[in-house]
Design a protein around this motif. Sequence first.
Motif, mmCIF file in Angstrom:
data_model
loop_
_atom_site.group_PDB
_atom_site.id
_atom_site.type_symbol
_atom_site.label_atom_id
_atom_site.label_comp_id
_atom_site.label_asym_id
_atom_site.label_seq_id
_atom_site.Cartn_x
_atom_site.Cartn_y
_atom_site.Cartn_z
ATOM 1 N N THR A 193 0.706 -0.989 0.103
ATOM 2 C CA THR A 193 -0.213 0.100 -0.043
ATOM 3 C C THR A 193 0.954 1.288 -0.054
ATOM 4 O O THR A 193 0.171 2.305 -0.303
ATOM 5 N N THR A 194 2.243 1.273 0.064
ATOM 6 C CA THR A 194 3.119 2.331 0.374
ATOM 7 C C THR A 194 3.676 2.629 -0.989
ATOM 8 O O THR A 194 4.570 3.632 -1.034
ATOM 9 N N ILE A 195 3.240 1.857 -1.918
ATOM 10 C CA ILE A 195 3.947 2.344 -3.369
ATOM 11 C C ILE A 195 3.006 3.572 -4.056
ATOM 12 O O ILE A 195 3.796 3.874 -5.200
ATOM 13 N N SER A 196 2.276 4.125 -3.358
ATOM 14 C CA SER A 196 1.756 5.495 -3.923
ATOM 15 C C SER A 196 2.490 6.773 -4.303
ATOM 16 O O SER A 196 2.361 7.527 -5.018
ATOM 17 N N ASP A 197 3.668 6.422 -3.618
ATOM 18 C CA ASP A 197 4.818 7.490 -3.666
ATOM 19 C C ASP A 197 5.807 7.119 -4.831
ATOM 20 O O ASP A 197 6.559 7.997 -5.380
ATOM 21 N N ILE A 198 5.496 6.296 -5.636
ATOM 22 C CA ILE A 198 6.346 6.046 -6.982
ATOM 23 C C ILE A 198 5.961 7.069 -7.987
ATOM 24 O O ILE A 198 4.635 7.202 -8.353
ATOM 25 N N THR A 199 7.119 7.643 -8.411
ATOM 26 C CA THR A 199 6.346 8.817 -9.484
ATOM 27 C C THR A 199 6.436 8.034 -10.682
ATOM 28 O O THR A 199 6.903 7.017 -11.357
ATOM 29 N N PRO A 200 5.633 9.018 -11.546
ATOM 30 C CA PRO A 200 5.582 8.325 -13.008
ATOM 31 C C PRO A 200 6.926 8.480 -13.455
ATOM 32 O O PRO A 200 7.158 7.521 -14.376
ATOM 33 N N ALA A 201 7.838 9.119 -13.298
ATOM 34 C CA ALA A 201 9.390 9.096 -14.047
ATOM 35 C C ALA A 201 10.153 8.045 -13.482
ATOM 36 O O ALA A 201 10.883 7.286 -14.071
ATOM 37 N N ALA A 253 -0.546 -6.861 -15.481
ATOM 38 C CA ALA A 253 -1.149 -8.071 -14.670
ATOM 39 C C ALA A 253 -0.379 -7.800 -13.275
ATOM 40 O O ALA A 253 -1.008 -7.949 -12.299
ATOM 41 N N GLU A 254 0.653 -7.264 -13.223
ATOM 42 C CA GLU A 254 1.421 -6.920 -11.957
ATOM 43 C C GLU A 254 1.431 -5.700 -11.513
ATOM 44 O O GLU A 254 1.380 -5.525 -10.274
ATOM 45 N N PHE A 255 1.671 -4.651 -12.407
ATOM 46 C CA PHE A 255 1.670 -3.314 -11.925
ATOM 47 C C PHE A 255 0.391 -2.450 -12.044
ATOM 48 O O PHE A 255 0.319 -1.337 -11.413
ATOM 49 N N SER A 256 -0.657 -3.068 -12.527
ATOM 50 C CA SER A 256 -1.900 -2.268 -12.680
ATOM 51 C C SER A 256 -2.681 -2.281 -11.620
ATOM 52 O O SER A 256 -3.697 -3.129 -11.209
ATOM 53 N N THR A 257 -2.460 -1.509 -10.316
ATOM 54 C CA THR A 257 -3.111 -1.717 -8.893
ATOM 55 C C THR A 257 -3.359 -0.413 -8.573
ATOM 56 O O THR A 257 -2.772 0.868 -9.003
ATOM 57 N N SER A 258 -4.475 -0.314 -7.726
ATOM 58 C CA SER A 258 -4.984 0.919 -7.329
ATOM 59 C C SER A 258 -4.265 1.501 -6.227
ATOM 60 O O SER A 258 -4.129 2.720 -5.852
ATOM 61 N N ASN A 259 -3.144 0.507 -5.778
ATOM 62 C CA ASN A 259 -2.025 1.459 -4.713
ATOM 63 C C ASN A 259 -1.055 2.380 -5.632
ATOM 64 O O ASN A 259 -0.704 3.152 -4.802
ATOM 65 N N LEU A 260 -1.123 2.355 -6.775
ATOM 66 C CA LEU A 260 -0.118 3.384 -7.442
ATOM 67 C C LEU A 260 -1.128 4.625 -7.639
ATOM 68 O O LEU A 260 -2.205 4.826 -7.627
ATOM 69 N N ASP A 261 -0.141 5.757 -7.556
ATOM 70 C CA ASP A 261 -0.970 7.151 -8.195
ATOM 71 C C ASP A 261 -1.319 7.114 -9.413
ATOM 72 O O ASP A 261 -0.886 6.236 -10.367
ATOM 73 N N PRO A 262 -2.720 7.735 -9.633
ATOM 74 C CA PRO A 262 -3.414 7.554 -10.953
ATOM 75 C C PRO A 262 -2.493 7.834 -12.069
ATOM 76 O O PRO A 262 -2.554 7.311 -13.146
ATOM 77 N N LYS A 263 -1.735 9.055 -11.929
ATOM 78 C CA LYS A 263 -0.805 9.237 -13.131
ATOM 79 C C LYS A 263 0.352 8.293 -13.238
ATOM 80 O O LYS A 263 0.872 8.092 -14.394
ATOM 81 N N ALA A 272 -0.203 2.116 -18.251
ATOM 82 C CA ALA A 272 -1.245 1.775 -19.273
ATOM 83 C C ALA A 272 -0.596 2.236 -20.506
ATOM 84 O O ALA A 272 -0.922 1.611 -21.770
ATOM 85 N N THR A 273 -0.101 3.613 -20.664
ATOM 86 C CA THR A 273 0.531 4.081 -21.787
ATOM 87 C C THR A 273 1.567 3.198 -22.189
ATOM 88 O O THR A 273 1.690 2.965 -23.545
ATOM 89 N N LYS A 274 2.590 2.767 -21.450
ATOM 90 C CA LYS A 274 3.511 1.992 -22.017
ATOM 91 C C LYS A 274 2.950 0.699 -22.702
ATOM 92 O O LYS A 274 3.379 0.109 -23.729
ATOM 93 N N ALA A 275 1.925 0.192 -21.853
ATOM 94 C CA ALA A 275 1.400 -1.198 -22.558
ATOM 95 C C ALA A 275 0.492 -0.905 -23.756
ATOM 96 O O ALA A 275 0.843 -1.737 -24.524
ATOM 97 N N ARG A 276 -0.031 0.167 -24.047
ATOM 98 C CA ARG A 276 -0.457 0.483 -25.347
ATOM 99 C C ARG A 276 0.361 0.455 -26.412
ATOM 100 O O ARG A 276 0.438 -0.037 -27.271
ATOM 101 N N GLU A 277 1.477 1.274 -26.018
ATOM 102 C CA GLU A 277 2.596 1.455 -27.014
ATOM 103 C C GLU A 277 3.204 0.006 -27.352
ATOM 104 O O GLU A 277 3.492 -0.319 -28.588
ATOM 105 N N ILE A 278 3.532 -0.755 -26.401
ATOM 106 C CA ILE A 278 4.247 -2.037 -26.593
ATOM 107 C C ILE A 278 3.114 -3.095 -27.369
ATOM 108 O O ILE A 278 3.628 -3.917 -28.318
ATOM 109 N N LEU A 279 2.008 -3.185 -27.029
ATOM 110 C CA LEU A 279 0.889 -3.715 -27.662
ATOM 111 C C LEU A 279 0.724 -3.434 -29.036
ATOM 112 O O LEU A 279 0.675 -4.255 -30.175
ATOM 113 N N GLY A 280 0.903 -2.024 -29.493
ATOM 114 C CA GLY A 280 0.899 -1.675 -30.985
ATOM 115 C C GLY A 280 1.934 -2.298 -31.625
ATOM 116 O O GLY A 280 1.593 -2.681 -32.887
ATOM 117 N N VAL A 281 3.034 -2.243 -31.027
ATOM 118 C CA VAL A 281 4.220 -2.770 -31.828
ATOM 119 C C VAL A 281 4.045 -4.476 -31.943
ATOM 120 O O VAL A 281 4.101 -4.779 -32.992
#
Length: 346
Positions: free
Chosen positions: A172-180, A243-253, A259-268
Amino acid sequence: MRTTFISTQTIQNSPRTSIIRLQQELTKTNTELVTGSRADIGLDYGVRSDASVELRNQKARYEAMIQNNTAVSIQLKTTENGLTDLRDNAQEFLDSLIALNDASASPGTLASDARSKLDSLISTLNVSDGRRYLFGGVQSGSAPMSNYADGAQASVITAFQTAFGGRTPDDTTISDITPADMETFLNGAFAAEFEEPAWGTNWSSASDEARSSAISPSETMTTSVSANETAMRKLAMAYTMVAEFSTSNLDPKTLEVVATKAREILGVAVNGLIDASTQMGSVQARITTVNDQMTKSTENLKSQISSFESVDPSEAKTKVDLLTTQIEMSYSLTSQIMKLSILNYV
């Protein structure tokens, strides 16, 4: 004046020799009449019989290749079906990712769907035609993909913990992980899980080299797709990521970065699957063309063999009748001679 020794036995045995020769000739001619082909090519043509052997060898090669191409075509069709399933699943999941920002979208549901898609990917890449695993490349004797839970999952979680201070995606403490920070992790340590040596250790035992088949005496084509292709790795990466990182414990951003990275990879991945399907379709079309050509060549060879080896049925029938008459005459003559004795003339 020349004298010749004669006896009753000599007179009686003389026609028998002729009968044996006639019977052998009758057997040979009767066989030709029934089969429509020469009974002994070597005897009839001598050294020229090599031409018949070569024609038959060419015909056998074409027939064997046509039969092998039929089996290859079935494998190609199964491979194409698998690629289509992978592409459909990827497109479906890509649509779900696009809808992630909708109110109806749930990270937990998306993660569950991603895990299901990942299991389906592994199952499809382990498909077999009963003789070989189609996505194993030249190493087709064993299933190319390992179950995610058997090694890759632990390695992925370890990479996450190493990057984020020992915390797991469920913490539950991973909400501080930044987008960068998440982007750095996804492009670095996480991406490395789908490259060598991690891919060969945790995911796949397939060979990079795809299987090839000789489809004609002068043409060889690639007739398979390896589980190590970039498209397959990208699919595994996108599904695992969500499957592993799409969790509500993360900050929405931060979650949006996933999600954006997954979309990019799926397109390739989808583009790669389309290319692979197109390649397999081209091979299938080429095999159809080559088979048609070899079938025509086989028919032509059959005609040449028939012309070389066949006999005229009417001529063979006439010869059988003539030989039968000669044998009957020989038997009659032998019977009459058997009644003679030189003692009757002494």
